[in-house]
Design an enzyme around this catalytic site. Structure first.
Site, PDB file in Angstrom:
ATOM      1  N   GLU A 207       0.713  -1.275   0.093  1.00  0.00           N
ATOM      2  CA  GLU A 207       0.123   0.041  -0.159  1.00  0.00           C
ATOM      3  C   GLU A 207       0.974   1.262  -0.141  1.00  0.00           C
ATOM      4  OE1 GLU A 207      -2.401   3.321   1.899  1.00  0.00           O
ATOM      5  OE2 GLU A 207      -0.414   2.408   2.356  1.00  0.00           O
ATOM      6  N   GLU A 208       1.910   1.376   0.856  1.00  0.00           N
ATOM      7  CA  GLU A 208       2.641   2.512   0.972  1.00  0.00           C
ATOM      8  C   GLU A 208       3.508   2.897  -0.362  1.00  0.00           C
ATOM      9  OE1 GLU A 208       2.767   4.231   3.311  1.00  0.00           O
ATOM     10  OE2 GLU A 208       2.067   3.334   5.086  1.00  0.00           O
TER      11      GLU A 208
END
Length: 343
Positions: A207-208
């Site tokens: 996600e990051e």
């Protein structure tokens, strides 16, 4: 509140593309909670609980497993490790940090510092300079022998313990191990309720670095409703104007309306807000001018879905001092359980 599980999740190292240890811990906690558990090619953990009727709506909860960190990009002849970030760092928060370098054969403790002179021999002008992220390096204390145990592509995380102070939890990786905790604890608390919907709790990867695991898993699930579970800012601290606070700690979970990745479904926002009021669960509406979260991937998958975010306000985000209020975390657990039980 199961603080021990949250501690284990936060202290477990796992940067984008290297979430396998976190996934293994989660798998050990969810036995019997779902009807099917699979791991997709991106490494996301897809967990499904079936509904008690055909053609039930699909509700997808997205909880990313990765934390911000680094990958080793170069090892000098003297054994210093140079890094590439995976996730967003403010270099002002990287000075003189203890780190953990994680390899396939074991983990090594080290220290991170920027190149340059120490205070005793630096000039006033030197001390004004803020190094770029790429100027930091890791010293394992091994000298040239570091090249024998570390490989390019091994990953690095901050090495700091999870602690409780007052009514707060403080740790690295609360972003977003609180979501992993909520995904697990919510299913335990839900029990046999909420069988009117097909529930997918997906522990996503990467996600990051752009919601990558959420995009592929949401395309697989193709939900009717997507709920992104994450942290958000709690800038209720000195030096930040009230209008930029985003959330105030102790005032409840965040009902996330908008960020730069998505705009929440208005009817879904109203539904959750009404449910929170009915059940006396404290909440606050939240918006971010920048940043994104996995709910956006669910909203945009295939033919699209209705989506919203349930978030927990976090002070000092993307540092080793991330701080949340216990009652805000409890409110997030309560609203998720109430919403799914109501289906």
């Amino acid at each position: 509140m199961n603080a021990e599980l949250l501690r284990q999740l936060c202290e477990m190292p796992g940067v984008p593309g290297h979430e396998d240890r976190v996934r293994k811990l989660i798998m050990s906690e969810i036995d019997g909670l779902f009807d099917e558990v699979t791991v997709d090619p991106m490494g996301s953990l897809l967990c499904r609980r079936d509904a008690d009727k055909p053609d039930a709506p699909k509700i997808m909860l997205l909880c990313h497993m990765d934390e911000i960190g680094f990958l080793v990009s170069h090892i000098s002849d003297k054994g210093y490790l140079y890094l590439q970030p995976v996730g967003g760092f403010d270099p002002r928060n990287l000075f003189s940090r203890r780190v953990l370098v994680c390899t396939e054969d074991g983990d090594f403790k080290g220290v991170m510092n920027p190149g340059g002179k120490p205070i005793h021999i630096s000039s006033a002008e030197d001390r004004k300079k803020i190094p770029e992220v790429g100027e930091f390096y890791v010293d394992l204390g091994l000298g040239e022998a570091a090249k024998d145990v570390i490989k390019v592509g091994d990953f690095v995380v901050m090495d700091e313990p999870f602690i409780e102070i007052g009514d707060k939890f403080v740790s690295k990786a609360l972003d977003n191990r609180i979501a992993c905790w909520l995904g697990i604890e919510m299913m335990k608390k839900l029990g046999s309720k909420g069988r009117g919907a097909e529930i997918h709790v997906v522990f996503t990867t990467q996600e990051e670095v752009g919601l990558r695991g959420a995009r592929t898993s949401a395309f697989k699930v193709q939900p009717d409703i997507g709920i992104g579970i994450d942290t958000t800012l709690a800038c209720d601290t000195p030096g930040v104007p009230d209008k930029d606070a985003t959330t105030v700690q102790g005032k409840g979970f965040g009902l996330h309306v908008r960020d730069s990745s998505f705009i929440a479904d208005k009817a879904l926002v109203r539904e959750i807000e009404t449910l929170a009021i009915k059940n006396d669960i404290p909440y606050q509406r939240t918006m971010l001018a920048a940043g994104g979260q996995d709910g956006a991937a669910a909203q945009q998958a295939a033919a699209g879905a209705r989506a919203v975010g349930i978030v927990v306000g976090t002070r000092y985000i993307h540092t080793v001092t991330e701080m949340i209020h216990k009652t805000d975390l409890q409110a997030a657990l309560d609203i998720l359980t109430a919403y799914l039980a109501d289906q």
